[in-house]
Design a protein around this motif. Structure first.
Motif, PDB file in Angstrom:
ATOM      1  N   ALA A 149      26.483 -15.177  -2.738  1.00 22.78           N
ATOM      2  CA  ALA A 149      26.192 -15.818  -3.740  1.00 22.78           C
ATOM      3  C   ALA A 149      27.294 -15.883  -4.750  1.00 22.78           C
ATOM      4  O   ALA A 149      27.995 -17.017  -5.019  1.00 22.78           O
ATOM      5  CB  ALA A 149      25.129 -14.778  -4.608  1.00 22.78           C
ATOM      6  N   GLN A 150      28.727 -15.943  -3.865  1.00 20.68           N
ATOM      7  CA  GLN A 150      30.298 -16.057  -4.238  1.00 20.68           C
ATOM      8  C   GLN A 150      30.080 -17.557  -4.203  1.00 20.68           C
ATOM      9  O   GLN A 150      30.934 -17.485  -4.386  1.00 20.68           O
ATOM     10  CB  GLN A 150      30.779 -15.443  -3.496  1.00 20.68           C
ATOM     11  CG  GLN A 150      31.075 -13.444  -4.012  1.00 20.68           C
ATOM     12  CD  GLN A 150      31.803 -12.842  -3.251  1.00 20.68           C
ATOM     13  OE1 GLN A 150      31.448 -12.125  -2.266  1.00 20.68           O
ATOM     14  NE2 GLN A 150      33.353 -12.562  -3.536  1.00 20.68           N
ATOM     15  N   TYR A 206      28.428 -19.758  -4.668  1.00 21.85           N
ATOM     16  CA  TYR A 206      28.239 -20.777  -5.927  1.00 21.85           C
ATOM     17  C   TYR A 206      28.530 -20.062  -7.061  1.00 21.85           C
ATOM     18  O   TYR A 206      28.317 -21.079  -8.068  1.00 21.85           O
ATOM     19  CB  TYR A 206      26.236 -20.451  -5.696  1.00 21.85           C
ATOM     20  CG  TYR A 206      26.133 -20.627  -4.555  1.00 21.85           C
ATOM     21  CD1 TYR A 206      25.617 -22.104  -4.313  1.00 21.85           C
ATOM     22  CD2 TYR A 206      25.174 -19.568  -3.462  1.00 21.85           C
ATOM     23  CE1 TYR A 206      24.732 -22.308  -2.722  1.00 21.85           C
ATOM     24  CE2 TYR A 206      25.062 -20.415  -2.194  1.00 21.85           C
ATOM     25  CZ  TYR A 206      25.115 -21.624  -2.517  1.00 21.85           C
ATOM     26  OH  TYR A 206      23.999 -21.911  -0.494  1.00 21.85           O
ATOM     27  N   ILE A 263      28.826 -17.357  -8.121  1.00 27.65           N
ATOM     28  CA  ILE A 263      27.811 -16.165  -8.215  1.00 27.65           C
ATOM     29  C   ILE A 263      28.851 -14.787  -8.394  1.00 27.65           C
ATOM     30  O   ILE A 263      29.151 -14.812  -7.220  1.00 27.65           O
ATOM     31  CB  ILE A 263      26.123 -16.116  -8.378  1.00 27.65           C
ATOM     32  CG1 ILE A 263      25.867 -16.916  -8.398  1.00 27.65           C
ATOM     33  CG2 ILE A 263      25.540 -15.223  -8.697  1.00 27.65           C
ATOM     34  CD1 ILE A 263      24.328 -17.654  -7.495  1.00 27.65           C
ATOM     35  N   LYS A 264      28.736 -14.070  -9.173  1.00 28.92           N
ATOM     36  CA  LYS A 264      29.630 -13.158  -9.074  1.00 28.92           C
ATOM     37  C   LYS A 264      29.158 -11.670  -8.731  1.00 28.92           C
ATOM     38  O   LYS A 264      27.277 -12.022  -8.399  1.00 28.92           O
ATOM     39  CB  LYS A 264      30.134 -12.097 -11.179  1.00 28.92           C
ATOM     40  CG  LYS A 264      31.020 -13.208 -11.982  1.00 28.92           C
ATOM     41  CD  LYS A 264      32.677 -13.442 -11.091  1.00 28.92           C
ATOM     42  CE  LYS A 264      32.864 -14.825 -11.788  1.00 28.92           C
ATOM     43  NZ  LYS A 264      33.861 -15.513 -11.477  1.00 28.92           N
ATOM     44  N   GLY A 283      26.223 -10.604 -10.709  1.00 29.38           N
ATOM     45  CA  GLY A 283      24.938 -11.719 -11.132  1.00 29.38           C
ATOM     46  C   GLY A 283      23.371 -11.265 -11.047  1.00 29.38           C
ATOM     47  O   GLY A 283      23.231 -10.821 -10.122  1.00 29.38           O
ATOM     48  N   ALA A 318      19.496 -13.087 -11.407  1.00 23.48           N
ATOM     49  CA  ALA A 318      19.043 -14.193 -10.668  1.00 23.48           C
ATOM     50  C   ALA A 318      18.312 -13.970 -12.410  1.00 23.48           C
ATOM     51  O   ALA A 318      17.738 -12.665 -12.996  1.00 23.48           O
ATOM     52  CB  ALA A 318      17.631 -13.719  -9.867  1.00 23.48           C
ATOM     53  N   ASP A 374      21.538 -14.612 -15.203  1.00 23.63           N
ATOM     54  CA  ASP A 374      23.289 -15.286 -15.243  1.00 23.63           C
ATOM     55  C   ASP A 374      23.010 -16.155 -14.244  1.00 23.63           C
ATOM     56  O   ASP A 374      23.919 -16.755 -14.191  1.00 23.63           O
ATOM     57  CB  ASP A 374      24.045 -14.184 -14.181  1.00 23.63           C
ATOM     58  CG  ASP A 374      24.579 -12.548 -15.234  1.00 23.63           C
ATOM     59  OD1 ASP A 374      24.795 -12.458 -16.085  1.00 23.63           O
ATOM     60  OD2 ASP A 374      24.139 -12.120 -14.601  1.00 23.63           O
ATOM     61  N   TYR A 375      22.335 -16.291 -13.238  1.00 20.80           N
ATOM     62  CA  TYR A 375      21.504 -17.771 -12.629  1.00 20.80           C
ATOM     63  C   TYR A 375      20.362 -17.613 -12.779  1.00 20.80           C
ATOM     64  O   TYR A 375      19.726 -16.817 -12.904  1.00 20.80           O
ATOM     65  CB  TYR A 375      22.847 -17.931 -11.542  1.00 20.80           C
ATOM     66  CG  TYR A 375      21.700 -16.768 -10.536  1.00 20.80           C
ATOM     67  CD1 TYR A 375      21.158 -17.276  -9.309  1.00 20.80           C
ATOM     68  CD2 TYR A 375      22.930 -15.576 -10.525  1.00 20.80           C
ATOM     69  CE1 TYR A 375      20.859 -15.994  -8.760  1.00 20.80           C
ATOM     70  CE2 TYR A 375      21.947 -14.715  -9.144  1.00 20.80           C
ATOM     71  CZ  TYR A 375      21.099 -14.680  -8.852  1.00 20.80           C
ATOM     72  OH  TYR A 375      21.234 -14.013  -7.238  1.00 20.80           O
ATOM     73  N   ILE A 418      20.457 -24.452  -7.421  1.00 20.68           N
ATOM     74  CA  ILE A 418      20.970 -22.931  -8.857  1.00 20.68           C
ATOM     75  C   ILE A 418      22.581 -23.553  -9.678  1.00 20.68           C
ATOM     76  O   ILE A 418      23.757 -24.327  -9.327  1.00 20.68           O
ATOM     77  CB  ILE A 418      22.623 -22.341  -7.177  1.00 20.68           C
ATOM     78  CG1 ILE A 418      21.339 -21.852  -5.966  1.00 20.68           C
ATOM     79  CG2 ILE A 418      23.181 -21.094  -8.215  1.00 20.68           C
ATOM     80  CD1 ILE A 418      22.276 -20.781  -5.611  1.00 20.68           C
ATOM     81  N   ILE A 452      24.322 -21.748 -12.941  1.00 17.33           N
ATOM     82  CA  ILE A 452      25.262 -20.549 -13.343  1.00 17.33           C
ATOM     83  C   ILE A 452      24.487 -21.242 -15.405  1.00 17.33           C
ATOM     84  O   ILE A 452      25.177 -21.984 -15.593  1.00 17.33           O
ATOM     85  CB  ILE A 452      26.332 -20.792 -13.105  1.00 17.33           C
ATOM     86  CG1 ILE A 452      26.798 -20.739 -11.633  1.00 17.33           C
ATOM     87  CG2 ILE A 452      27.098 -19.489 -13.796  1.00 17.33           C
ATOM     88  CD1 ILE A 452      26.222 -19.665 -10.605  1.00 17.33           C
ATOM     89  N   ALA A 462      28.843 -16.671 -16.570  1.00 17.20           N
ATOM     90  CA  ALA A 462      29.534 -16.883 -15.244  1.00 17.20           C
ATOM     91  C   ALA A 462      30.841 -15.812 -15.852  1.00 17.20           C
ATOM     92  O   ALA A 462      31.377 -15.289 -14.643  1.00 17.20           O
ATOM     93  CB  ALA A 462      30.322 -18.529 -15.316  1.00 17.20           C
TER      94      ALA A 462
END
Length: 266
Positions: A140-141, A143, A145-146, A149, A151, A154-155, A170, A172, A175
């Motif tokens: 996920a990083q 994209y 995404i922390k 994160g 689903a 957060d995204y 995807i 975000i 962030a």
């Protein structure tokens, strides 16, 4: 010895059998077994895939018993697209599928083909990761995404398909750590929270960056009061050190948060 099977031995002297084949001048190792008959079955199943167009990624599982699904996908792709990829990737029109399990594939943009051709995706619970230079990285990083994160919070996957990792699918939402969005009278606000014994609201702010900096300020305030937890802090790449300091100084933390920290029992 049966066609495509080679006898060899382990360090302790015990025998085992390797299955392999050559297709379009490419030598391909298929797997091994302590049973010569199973090794030959692996070879036969691989040859069936390469010689029968009727076997496809949609029905191949009914045709294999001993060949690994990863190797079957690699062979299907080699047969259909002339490209042998060691990871279980099958090229589609405009994207590719990465088979995480025999009947479960992830979708990626072709821009990621080189990366996933040399990186095996693994799963632990809901986390998908690869090993890179001895470290584990959540996919996920790639994209933005922390690691923390979630689903839906957060995204989001735009088309609702959580297996579709194409970039356009995807979006975000949040962030930064500790930040969520809300609306009040049609106006979007960003809520900053810090998790201690529970979530405590730091404040509501007009921009995401202000909320992220307020979260950092709240962490500093908590540490100044002796709360030494492993807080995650937000990295703000869009501001210079001076700009960050100006926003940091101007931001106010909610009185509710300040009172909570002042009364917090370590």
């Amino acid at each position: 010895m049966s066609t495509g099977v080679y006898q060899t031995s382990k360090k302790d002297g015990s025998l085992y059998y390797r299955a392999s084949l050559t297709y379009h001048a490419k030598h391909i190792s298929l797997g091994s077994s302590s049973d010569a008959a199973i090794a030959h079955a692996i070879y036969r199943e691989a040859m069936d895939i390469l010689s029968s167009p009727a076997i496809t990624p949609e029905n191949y599982t009914s045709r294999i018993r001993h060949l690994s699904f990863e190797k079957a996908i690699s062979l299907l792709n080699f047969r259909d697209h002339g490209m042998y990829i060691k990871t279980p990737i099958y090229l589609q029109k405009g994207f590719f599928s990465y088979y995480l399990e025999a009947d479960y594939d992830l979708k990626f943009d072709n821009d990621d083909l080189f990366y996933y051709s040399s990186h095996k995706i693994m799963r632990r619970g809901n986390h998908l990761f690869v090993n890179d230079y001895g470290m584990q990285y959540n996919i996920a990083q790639r994209y933005g995404i922390k690691n923390y994160g979630v689903a839906g919070r957060d995204y989001v996957f735009v088309n609702g398909d959580p297996t579709d990792y194409r970039y356009a699918n995807i979006r975000i939402i949040n962030a930064y750590h500790g930040i969520t969005q809300t609306e009040k009278k049609g106006k979007r606000l960003f809520v900053a929270r810090l998790h201690l014994n529970g979530d405590v609201i730091i404040g509501k702010y007009t921009t995401e960056i202000k909320a992220a900096i307020a979260y950092n300020k709240a962490v500093d305030y908590a540490r100044d009061h002796g709360i030494q937890k492993n807080f995650i802090q937000n990295y703000i790449a869009d501001l210079s050190a001076r700009e960050y300091a100006d926003v940091y100084s101007a931001l106010k933390l909610s009185q509710t948060y300040l009172d909570y920290i002042d009364s917090f029992v370590i």
